[in-house]
Structure formats: structure tokens, C-alpha cells
Design a protein around this motif. Structure first.
Motif, mmCIF file in Angstrom:
data_model
loop_
_atom_site.group_PDB
_atom_site.id
_atom_site.type_symbol
_atom_site.label_atom_id
_atom_site.label_comp_id
_atom_site.label_asym_id
_atom_site.label_seq_id
_atom_site.Cartn_x
_atom_site.Cartn_y
_atom_site.Cartn_z
ATOM 1 N N GLU A 39 -4.400 -0.454 -16.696
ATOM 2 C CA GLU A 39 -5.778 -1.912 -15.870
ATOM 3 C C GLU A 39 -4.970 -1.322 -14.324
ATOM 4 O O GLU A 39 -5.227 -1.515 -13.597
ATOM 5 C CB GLU A 39 -5.753 -2.809 -16.636
ATOM 6 N N ASN A 40 -3.246 -1.659 -14.219
ATOM 7 C CA ASN A 40 -2.814 -1.801 -13.214
ATOM 8 C C ASN A 40 -1.902 -0.502 -13.251
ATOM 9 O O ASN A 40 -1.266 -0.378 -14.176
ATOM 10 C CB ASN A 40 -1.493 -2.933 -13.421
ATOM 11 N N THR A 41 -1.584 -0.915 -11.894
ATOM 12 C CA THR A 41 -0.236 0.803 -11.494
ATOM 13 C C THR A 41 0.780 0.168 -10.586
ATOM 14 O O THR A 41 0.136 -0.061 -9.920
ATOM 15 C CB THR A 41 -1.424 2.106 -10.860
ATOM 16 N N TYR A 42 1.922 0.322 -10.987
ATOM 17 C CA TYR A 42 2.674 -0.665 -9.951
ATOM 18 C C TYR A 42 4.149 0.771 -9.276
ATOM 19 O O TYR A 42 4.045 1.508 -10.330
ATOM 20 C CB TYR A 42 3.894 -1.353 -10.751
ATOM 21 N N TRP B 72 11.001 7.784 -6.692
ATOM 22 C CA TRP B 72 10.383 6.938 -6.852
ATOM 23 C C TRP B 72 9.312 6.665 -8.402
ATOM 24 O O TRP B 72 9.235 7.830 -9.521
ATOM 25 C CB TRP B 72 9.107 7.765 -5.995
ATOM 26 N N ALA B 73 9.007 6.027 -8.787
ATOM 27 C CA ALA B 73 8.430 5.817 -10.159
ATOM 28 C C ALA B 73 6.777 5.112 -10.385
ATOM 29 O O ALA B 73 7.190 4.269 -9.509
ATOM 30 C CB ALA B 73 9.212 4.762 -11.164
ATOM 31 N N LYS B 74 6.611 5.434 -10.583
ATOM 32 C CA LYS B 74 4.578 5.484 -10.711
ATOM 33 C C LYS B 74 4.662 4.070 -12.511
ATOM 34 O O LYS B 74 4.399 5.428 -13.412
ATOM 35 C CB LYS B 74 3.725 6.350 -10.414
ATOM 36 N N PHE C 63 0.783 -1.306 -0.060
ATOM 37 C CA PHE C 63 -0.038 -0.237 -0.079
ATOM 38 C C PHE C 63 0.590 1.399 0.312
ATOM 39 O O PHE C 63 0.302 2.084 0.306
ATOM 40 C CB PHE C 63 -0.931 0.322 1.077
ATOM 41 N N LYS C 64 2.036 1.198 0.102
ATOM 42 C CA LYS C 64 2.783 1.963 -1.071
ATOM 43 C C LYS C 64 2.347 2.763 -1.697
ATOM 44 O O LYS C 64 4.013 2.214 -2.983
ATOM 45 C CB LYS C 64 4.304 2.075 0.047
ATOM 46 N N VAL C 65 2.491 4.060 -1.335
ATOM 47 C CA VAL C 65 2.797 5.011 -2.955
ATOM 48 C C VAL C 65 3.769 6.333 -3.374
ATOM 49 O O VAL C 65 3.623 7.248 -4.540
ATOM 50 C CB VAL C 65 1.129 5.116 -3.495
ATOM 51 N N GLY C 66 4.267 6.207 -1.962
ATOM 52 C CA GLY C 66 4.941 7.320 -1.818
ATOM 53 C C GLY C 66 4.625 8.447 -1.969
ATOM 54 O O GLY C 66 3.702 9.397 -1.819
#
Length: 122
Positions: free
Chosen positions: A78-81, A98-100, A53-56
Motif C-alpha cells: 500500500e505505501n512506499t517510504y 538509500w532505503a526503500k 518526491f525524492k526517491v534517490g
């Protein structure tokens, strides 16, 4: 009957979270990240999975108004990493960023960095 539903829910949710955690952790985005870093004159060192659950510095919940859910017949993103990327500047200084990474079936993968790569002192 209600006890069975409760037990089912209490079993399904942890199993689902564990499955998502293991699949997200296994994904490797080195090629995508490395291309973006080289465009900005930076070198890729390593990337790590931050946690479930960490998104920075990115927003935890994003609500976009006026954006269609379907674009050209395909569901968008569809998906986010998320990854913590360790990079090296031209002066051999190591920094973390951080990279999204947003993926979908029918569109190109998008990647966003915070702080932006252009803002990192080379």
C-alpha cells in the motif's frame, strides 16, 4: 459552478501534499533498518527523510506487468517510504545508503537498499 470546482481542487491538492509530507516524515523505521544492517555486519547511525518526491537511485515510476493487484485477498504494498540511512562499517567508516520500505496491511514489510548492503565494503 466551474470556479468552485477549480478553487476546491487548488485547495485540496496542496493540503493533501502537506498531509502526506508530514505523515511520511514522522514515520520511524529504525527497528526494521537496524535488523537488516546487523544481518550484514553494519551498524545503524541515523536515517533521514529525503523529501516528498525524492526517491534517490530507485525508479520514480515502476510499472510491473503480469503481477496481480490482489494477492491472497489483500492489496499488495500500500505505501512506499524512502529514507537516507547513515551507517557505520566494522572499520568505523560512515557511509550513506538509500532505503526503500514497502508496507502493506496484511503482508510483512519489505526493505530494499541501494547500493545493496552486501556490496558495501566492510
Amino acid at each position: 459552478m466551474n470556479v468552485y470546482w477549480l478553487l476546491l481542487i487548488l485547495l485540496v491538492i496542496p493540503i493533501g501534499l502537506f498531509t502526506k509530507w508530514t505523515s511520511d516524515k514522522k514515520k520511524v523505521f529504525k527497528d526494521i533498518i537496524e535488523i537488516e544492517l546487523k544481518k550484514n555486519g553494519l551498524e545503524y547511525v541515523d536515517s533521514t527523510y529525503p523529501g516528498l518526491f525524492k526517491v534517490g537511485p530507485f525508479k520514480k515510476i515502476e510499472i510491473k506487468f503480469g503481477k496481480p493487484l490482489i494477492n491472497a485477498g489483500a492489496v499488495q504494498y500500500e505505501n512506499t517510504y524512502y529514507r537516507i540511512v547513515e551507517l557505520e562499517t566494522k572499520r568505523k567508516r560512515k557511509e550513506k545508503n538509500w532505503a526503500k520500505i514497502e508496507t502493506s496491511w496484511f503482508k510483512d514489510t519489505r526493505i530494499e537498499f541501494k547500493p545493496k548492503l552486501s556490496e558495501i565494503k566492510k
